[in-house]
Design an enzyme around this catalytic site. Structure first.
Site, mmCIF file in Angstrom:
data_model
loop_
_atom_site.group_PDB
_atom_site.id
_atom_site.type_symbol
_atom_site.label_atom_id
_atom_site.label_comp_id
_atom_site.label_asym_id
_atom_site.label_seq_id
_atom_site.Cartn_x
_atom_site.Cartn_y
_atom_site.Cartn_z
ATOM 1 N N ASP A 167 -22.713 -27.451 -30.148
ATOM 2 C CA ASP A 167 -22.349 -28.526 -29.229
ATOM 3 C C ASP A 167 -22.837 -29.846 -29.814
ATOM 4 O O ASP A 167 -23.657 -29.863 -30.748
ATOM 5 C CB ASP A 167 -23.002 -28.246 -27.862
ATOM 6 C CG ASP A 167 -22.682 -29.321 -26.849
ATOM 7 O OD1 ASP A 167 -21.540 -29.796 -26.835
ATOM 8 O OD2 ASP A 167 -23.578 -29.681 -26.069
ATOM 9 N N LYS A 168 -22.349 -30.946 -29.292
ATOM 10 C CA LYS A 168 -22.789 -32.253 -29.792
ATOM 11 C C LYS A 168 -23.852 -32.878 -28.896
ATOM 12 O O LYS A 168 -24.996 -33.060 -29.305
ATOM 13 C CB LYS A 168 -21.597 -33.209 -29.924
ATOM 14 C CG LYS A 168 -21.972 -34.570 -30.523
ATOM 15 C CD LYS A 168 -20.800 -35.514 -30.554
ATOM 16 C CE LYS A 168 -20.527 -36.124 -29.198
ATOM 17 N NZ LYS A 168 -21.556 -37.092 -28.770
ATOM 18 N N ARG A 185 -20.868 -43.532 -26.196
ATOM 19 C CA ARG A 185 -20.268 -42.848 -25.046
ATOM 20 C C ARG A 185 -19.792 -43.902 -24.054
ATOM 21 O O ARG A 185 -20.574 -44.758 -23.633
ATOM 22 C CB ARG A 185 -21.281 -41.917 -24.389
ATOM 23 C CG ARG A 185 -21.732 -40.785 -25.285
ATOM 24 C CD ARG A 185 -22.981 -40.114 -24.752
ATOM 25 N NE ARG A 185 -22.780 -39.534 -23.435
ATOM 26 C CZ ARG A 185 -22.348 -38.297 -23.218
ATOM 27 N NH1 ARG A 185 -22.061 -37.507 -24.240
ATOM 28 N NH2 ARG A 185 -22.212 -37.830 -21.994
ATOM 29 N N PHE A 229 -19.093 -35.728 -9.351
ATOM 30 C CA PHE A 229 -18.514 -35.556 -10.687
ATOM 31 C C PHE A 229 -18.292 -34.067 -10.964
ATOM 32 O O PHE A 229 -19.098 -33.219 -10.573
ATOM 33 C CB PHE A 229 -19.459 -36.146 -11.734
ATOM 34 C CG PHE A 229 -18.992 -35.920 -13.152
ATOM 35 C CD1 PHE A 229 -18.137 -36.829 -13.759
ATOM 36 C CD2 PHE A 229 -19.401 -34.812 -13.872
ATOM 37 C CE1 PHE A 229 -17.704 -36.625 -15.066
ATOM 38 C CE2 PHE A 229 -18.973 -34.605 -15.175
ATOM 39 C CZ PHE A 229 -18.124 -35.514 -15.773
ATOM 40 N N THR A 233 -17.055 -29.993 -28.934
ATOM 41 C CA THR A 233 -17.541 -30.947 -27.938
ATOM 42 C C THR A 233 -16.413 -31.360 -27.009
ATOM 43 O O THR A 233 -15.236 -31.245 -27.353
ATOM 44 C CB THR A 233 -18.140 -32.190 -28.631
ATOM 45 O OG1 THR A 233 -18.592 -33.110 -27.645
ATOM 46 C CG2 THR A 233 -17.112 -32.869 -29.516
ATOM 47 N N GLY A 234 -16.787 -31.831 -25.853
ATOM 48 C CA GLY A 234 -15.815 -32.355 -24.901
ATOM 49 C C GLY A 234 -15.611 -33.848 -25.036
ATOM 50 O O GLY A 234 -14.811 -34.438 -24.303
ATOM 51 N N ARG A 274 -12.648 -32.781 -27.251
ATOM 52 C CA ARG A 274 -11.959 -32.614 -25.972
ATOM 53 C C ARG A 274 -11.791 -31.132 -25.630
ATOM 54 O O ARG A 274 -10.742 -30.695 -25.181
ATOM 55 C CB ARG A 274 -10.592 -33.292 -26.011
ATOM 56 C CG ARG A 274 -10.624 -34.798 -26.161
ATOM 57 C CD ARG A 274 -11.252 -35.468 -24.961
ATOM 58 N NE ARG A 274 -11.009 -36.909 -24.931
ATOM 59 C CZ ARG A 274 -11.575 -37.732 -24.073
ATOM 60 N NH1 ARG A 274 -12.439 -37.263 -23.196
ATOM 61 N NH2 ARG A 274 -11.308 -39.017 -24.081
#
Length: 1207
Positions: free
Chosen positions: A415-416, A610, A555, A690-691, A801
């Site tokens: 993961d990032k 971000r 969220f 990663t997303g 994504r």
């Protein structure tokens, strides 16, 4: 929270979702029945609050444990052999099989029983913990396990919740309480939970006891973050009032109450139905490559065993076909045995030979492997270099079954956010329309003292723009779930947050929110507190503004946004503020300076920041009431509540006006780049899943050296597939990478040349979904294979994504590819759990996103940098040690049993054992077990520093190289050669020769003792030759084992033991040692047996050395030149290029990198790297000729007690 709830709840409570209710429960608060006529009272039975994590009870331990142990093939096999020995007349005592099996079963049972006893003790401590229950208006003290569903519980500050509860009321005026869930998900921040507004006023025991209500909710399920239910409150005989219940109302067992004096709550799930207990379920069992190799080798040896028994059975009946060679007089069959059918006799003899040779199957190997894994796992936990002082924790081993798999990893999926980066957000800038604001040094709740003011870019705002600007700042101060620590003791004086004094801090489960609120504080808008359902902020004019919080649309990872609805202090204006990812905000915006904001967002994303976009809209009273009805309709549903809420959110969150965007930076973790570079040098491919947006993720990949500046980036994204078809894009990329691959094939050393092109692939989630679908055109084949071929030829892959399920699909895709590579997944959040469970090895980071990943992983480490030592050092050692252990066990067992096979050719296939019963029993248990166990725990064939400095050594053990079939065949042939030397060496040296002054010849038991003595010394010294890391423990165990064998043999044969009916070995060992030729034979045979292995090691090191062997030779060479160890290490690190065939003149220099607003710390190291050329060694086969003598000079051995005939 909403004033319109009362107007709609009565109409909704009976109809919403009832048509689909199937799996729900009704809880009667305080065990009070509903009023007559309200609804049918149906008493329901629920379990008590007893927690049971233990596996066994006092009564079922023995049968259940035995059943589980005999499910293992090896244990079941030895049980059958033991039963065969009991049923038929076999050449060896049942003790020889029964005692090792008994030892294995008892040791395993003791280990599992002790672990279960610890679980029982922990359960009792929890179950007997006192709790306070309200009964008949009074507080009663109970033990926790007596708590029942429906009981009203009083919990005080700092106490843990005894079961899953619904919050009824709190000592706080607003009906909220603060909770820490560190024991559940590791998040230490204070979370806010809410009481239903109709029960907030019940604040005493007497008042709570008058509450007349029922709770309807779903049946227990393990998701910690999901709950669906409603409470029906009866008042004065009127229709009940229905209120929705969600996860914000549920207090989970194991969580603790903080900053709240007391609460009253009702138990809804107890005992093993609590969410914490439901999460106890075990994960799927993972098997290592070494275990699969062990099973394959075991099958081969089982075939060898059956072949031996079959050959001896056939030869026995061929031997007995001659009437003159029937059973000898001392082994003559009875009449009943002679009258048996030939098939029955042959089957009996076959089973007898199986029993005689069954020791070739190493049952004790499984126990040794289990002990090695269990004890070896502590070295990871004890490693001080993997201890993080900030967290106060070190590495954690959740399963020890995969230790050696750490040395076989070929793909790392990481993961990032929070894994490669710190998840420690720093507010960088925000843009409002066309203006950019840059505050100074605002980092996660800490304002640096030299920071003051802010920088602004572009011109001064117009009056209308200023209003927009302040609305943007207010939006960020209101649209969040941040909590405020209202006062803090400093130097003994309590100071508050008022007037923006930096004496308080913000708490949130999301570091992004803290960074944004702190950024607004620096820009002049300070969020003060949430009090009485009103949010207070301090504006630039030091005026306090109050907004009533009406609704929070939380969220979630699907929407990727959150919203709040607030009302101004005047009560006339309703605002809906929304913030979220650009991809989820821009499509819902109808006005605003979208192009300017989008350009700024893209610019920040390219630089690795971000970004979040902020928008708003005004609501009228009528619109707000419609929103209330829509939300309450979804919230009151018990079935499919999540889907209905998502639909409601989708309808509500539309037609926004864009305000601006924010940018925060997630710093790269310390030594993350060095770790990735080391993994690359070790031959491990690293993928980032990663997303985040592609630009942000790509910037992080460059910073972490996953991509280099010379890397040619190949894009497989939605943007490109819109321009070309997916088929064309895939084939274009395939041609590009395969062209490079073909050039590499023609030139082996082209990878070292300047012309070598490094490829990196970027793919997004939408394109991956298309790739995973089967191709519509059958002629083009499956896109998966083309995608895999591209990935194989790329040095690194970035998947952006990505949804959590897609991460697991990527890992599964690589696992199922034709190479069957070993995969490792590492992450820190709940969204990484799926890929952690899917990979061969799952590693969780103890990060700021909770402990879900760490709890579901096989191993947990504090930081990403610790992965380097986990794989390159611990994984390397574990694999080398257990590979030697497995091969050594098969080797020493074939050395042990093959002389027994050869002996049958010299005793007329009479099934006479070569060794005494005690030797058969103790060989694997006592004489040869401890040295290999210690070797498998502490052996270091090269030093830890060398493994960390030279990651390429990891390549030597890749692809299970130490347990491949050539290596297995070599060990087996070596064992056969040594067995032949033991047997025929002793046979030819003693043939027709007298050794004792009395003229007595050595008999069969002396011959067997001689062979066994050479065997024990040879296999132990073979292990000593393989040992590189010598300590006093090695010396004590190796030489102590040999001494123990000698002392045991002297005592076993030198004393008349009263519990034995006969003693075959009486005075045999002493008689053998009294002969000088016997001593000479022992020494000579040991040297001859060890010689081939010594020659093989010397020749291989000289002609075909591996990288590891080169390092070993260099270290020994330096030590022989009388250099101090530290000088030798330094010499190796910087000046050993002349020892290597190839060396790299390029030394990567640390590059000083800078950000626009701050300097990042980078670890800059200057080190020379060694590169080795590997030659593949051709295998050479050695053949051994075996000579068997049949004829008149053969003397038979007697099975009678006390007799010994000569050989």
């Amino acid at each position: 929270m909403t004033p319109c709830l009362d107007s709609v709840s009565c109409a909704l409570w009976q109809c919403i979702g009832e048509e689909n209710w199937v799996d729900n429960r009704t809880v009667y608060i305080g065990h009070r029945e509903p009023p007559p006529g309200a609804e049918a009272y149906i008493p329901q039975r629920y379990p008590d609050n007893r927690i049971v994590s233990s596996k066994y009870t006092f009564w079922n331990f023995i049968p259940k444990n035995l059943f589980e142990q005999f499910r293992r093939i090896a244990n079941f096999y030895f049980l059958i052999i033991f039963l065969v020995q009991l049923i038929i007349d076999t050449p060896t005592s049942p003790i020889t099989s029964g005692l090792p099996l008994f030892f294995v079963i008892v040791v395993t049972a003791i280990k599992q029983g002790y672990e279960d006893w610890l679980r029982h003790r922990a359960d009792n401590a929890v179950n007997q913990c006192p709790v306070h229950v309200i009964q008949h208006g009074k507080m009663v003290r109970k033990q926790s396990h007596r708590l029942l569903v429906g009981d009203i519980v009083l919990v005080k500050e700092d106490e843990t919740f005894p079961c899953d509860l619904i919050l009824l009321s709190s000592s706080r005026e607003d009906g909220t309480c603060f909770v820490t869930t560190a024991s559940l998900d590791g998040e230490s921040s204070h979370k806010t939970y809410y009481a239903v507004q109709d029960t907030q006023a019940f604040n005493t025991e007497e008042e709570v006891d008058t509450l007349w209500a029922t709770i309807e909710c779903e049946q227990p399920q393990p998701d910690l973050y999901k709950f669906v239910g409603r409470i029906n409150i009866y008042q004065d005989g009127n229709e009940p009032i229905a209120r929705p219940l969600g996860s914000e109302n549920v207090l989970l067992r194991g969580a603790a109450l903080k900053n709240t004096q007391r609460i009253y709550a009702v138990a809804i799930y107890t005992g093993m139905e609590t969410k914490m207990a439901l999460n106890y379920q075990s994960k799927s069992q993972k098997r290592s490559a070494v275990e699969k190799s062990m099973n394959a080798f075991l099958i081969v040896y089982l075939c060898i065993l059956i072949s031996k028994a079959l050959i001896n059975t056939v030869l026995k009946y061929m031997w007995q076909a001659d009437p003159n060679r029937d059973e000898p007089w001392y082994n003559e069959k009875t009449e009943s045995e002679k009258q048996r059918h030939l098939v029955i006799r042959a089957l009996t003899d076959f089973l007898a030979f199986m029993v005689l040779f069954n020791y070739i199957i190493p049952v004790s190997m499984y126990v040794t492997v289990e002990m090695q894994k269990f004890l070896g796992s502590y070295f990871i936990s004890w490693d001080e270099e993997m201890f993080d002082e900030d967290l106060g924790e070190g590495a954690l081993v959740n399963t020890s079954d995969l230790n050696e798999e750490l040395g076989q990893v070929e793909y790392v999926f990481t993961d990032k956010t929070g894994t490669l980066t710190e998840n420690n957000m720093e507010f960088i800038e925000c843009c409002v329309d066309e203006r950019v604001y840059v505050p100074h040094a605002v980092c996660n709740g800490q304002i640096l003292p030299e920071a003051s003011g802010s920088d602004t870019i572009d011109s001064s705002p117009e009056p209308g723009d200023k209003e927009h600007e302040e609305l943007f700042f207010r939006a960020l101060c209101l649209c969040h779930t941040v909590q405020v620590k209202e006062e803090e003791t400093i130097d003994g004086i309590k100071r508050g947050i008022h007037r923006g004094k930096g004496t308080s801090f913000y708490i949130s489960s999301s570091p992004d929110e803290v960074a944004l609120v702190e950024g607004m504080k620096r820009l002049g808008f300070t969020y003060l507190r949430l009090k009485d359902n009103h949010m207070e902020i301090l504006n630039r004019d030091d005026e306090i503004e109050r907004f009533e919080l009406l609704e929070v649309l939380n969220f979630d990872s699907v929407r990727r946004r959150m919203s709040v609805i607030v009302r101004s202090a005047t009560g006339r204006q309703y605002y809906m503020f929304c913030k979220g990812a650009d991809s989820s905000i821009f499509p819902r915006v109808i006005s605003g300076k979208v192009d300017h904001v989008r350009a700024r967002v893209e610019l920040n994303a390219v630089e690795g920041l971000r970004t979040l976009c902020v928008a708003y809209k005004m609501l009228t009273q009528t619109e707000y009431e419609q929103v209330c009805r829509l939300l309450n309709s979804a919230k009151l549903a018990l079935q499919e509540r999540d889907r209905k809420l998502a639909d409601a959110y989708d309808k509500i969150e539309r037609n926004f006006i864009l305000l601006g965007a924010t940018a925060v930076e997630d710093r790269l973790q310390d030594k993350a780049a060095d770790t990735i570079e080391s993994l690359h040098n070790a031959g491990i491919k690293v993928w980032v899943l990663t997303g985040d947006k592609m630009e942000t993720a790509a910037a992080t990949c460059y910073a972490s050296k996953l991509f280099r500046r010379s890397t040619q980036i190949l894009e497989l994204t939605t943007k490109r597939t819109e321009e070309q078809s997916l088929h064309d894009v895939l084939f274009d990329l395939s041609r590009t990478v395969l062209r490079q691959h073909s050039s590499l094939t023609r030139n082996t050393f082209s990878s070292f040349s300047a012309d070598f092109q490094d490829y990196g692939l970027i793919i997004d989630g939408a394109t991956l979904s298309a790739v995973m679908k089967p191709s519509q055109d059958s002629s083009s084949g499956s896109y998966k294979e083309i995608f895999l071929e591209i990935c194989r030829n790329c040095s690194a892959v970035l998947c952006c994504r990505m949804a959590p399920l897609q991460k697991a699909q990527i890992v599964k895709l690589i696992k199922a590819s034709k190479e069957r590579p070993i995969t490792l997944a590492i992450g820190d959040g709940a969204n990484d759990v799926s890929m952690i469970l899917e990979a061969h090895v799952g590693i969780g980071i103890m990060g700021k996103e909770g402990r879900q990943a760490a709890r579901n992983s096989d191993y947990a480490i504090p930081k990403f940098k610790h992965l380097k030592k986990m794989l390159l050092v611990h994984g390397h050692y574990y694999y080398v040690r257990i590979a030697e252990l497995v091969q050594y066990f098969f080797y020493k067992n074939i050395c042990f049993i093959f002389p027994q096979f050869l002996y049958q050719f010299f005793c007329g296939f009479s099934q006479e054992p070569l060794y005494d019963t005690a030797y058969l029993t103790l060989y694997n248990i006592s004489f040869t077990s401890l040295p290999i166990l210690l070797y498998s725990l502490i052996e270091q064939h090269v030093s830890m520093d060398t493994l960390k400095r030279d990651p390429s050594l990891y390549r030597d053990i890749a692809k299970n190289s130490f347990l491949r079939w050539p290596s297995f065949i070599y060990w087996t042939l070596l064992g056969l050669f040594d067995a032949v030397v033991f047997f025929f060496g002793a046979f030819f040296l003693f043939d027709n020769t007298t050794f004792i002054s009395s003229g007595q010849m050595f008999g069969n038991w002396t011959f067997g003792a001689l062979v066994f003595t050479v065997l024990v010394f040879t296999v132990t010294l073979k292990l000593a030759l393989d040992t590189h890391y010598w300590t006093w423990i090695n010396h004590f165990v190796i030489w102590g084992s040999l001494l123990f064998y000698v002392i045991f043999s002297l005592l076993w044969g030198g004393i008349i033991w009263p519990f034995l009916n006969y003693q075959r070995m009486y005075y045999v060992f002493m008689q053998m040692l009294s002969s000088g030729p016997a001593w000479l034979s022992i020494i000579l045979l040991i040297l001859i047996s060890l010689l081939p292995d010594i020659l093989k090691k010397v020749l291989c090191r000289a002609l075909w050395p591996s990288a590891t062997e080169r390092i070993q030779v260099q270290v020994k060479l330096l030590c022989s030149m009388s250099f101090p160890l530290q000088n030798a290490q330094g010499l190796y690190q910087g000046h050993l290029l002349e020892f290597t065939p190839l060396s790299s003149p390029h030394s990567p220099l640390g590059r000083a990198t800078s950000s626009r607003h701050h300097n990042l710390r980078r670890s800059c190291t200057l080190s020379k790297k060694l590169m080795y050329t590997r030659w593949r060694r051709a295998s050479s086969d050695s053949t051994f000729s075996c000579f068997f003598a049949f004829g008149k000079n053969i003397h038979y051995s007697s099975t009678r007690a006390g007799l010994e005939t000569s050989v």
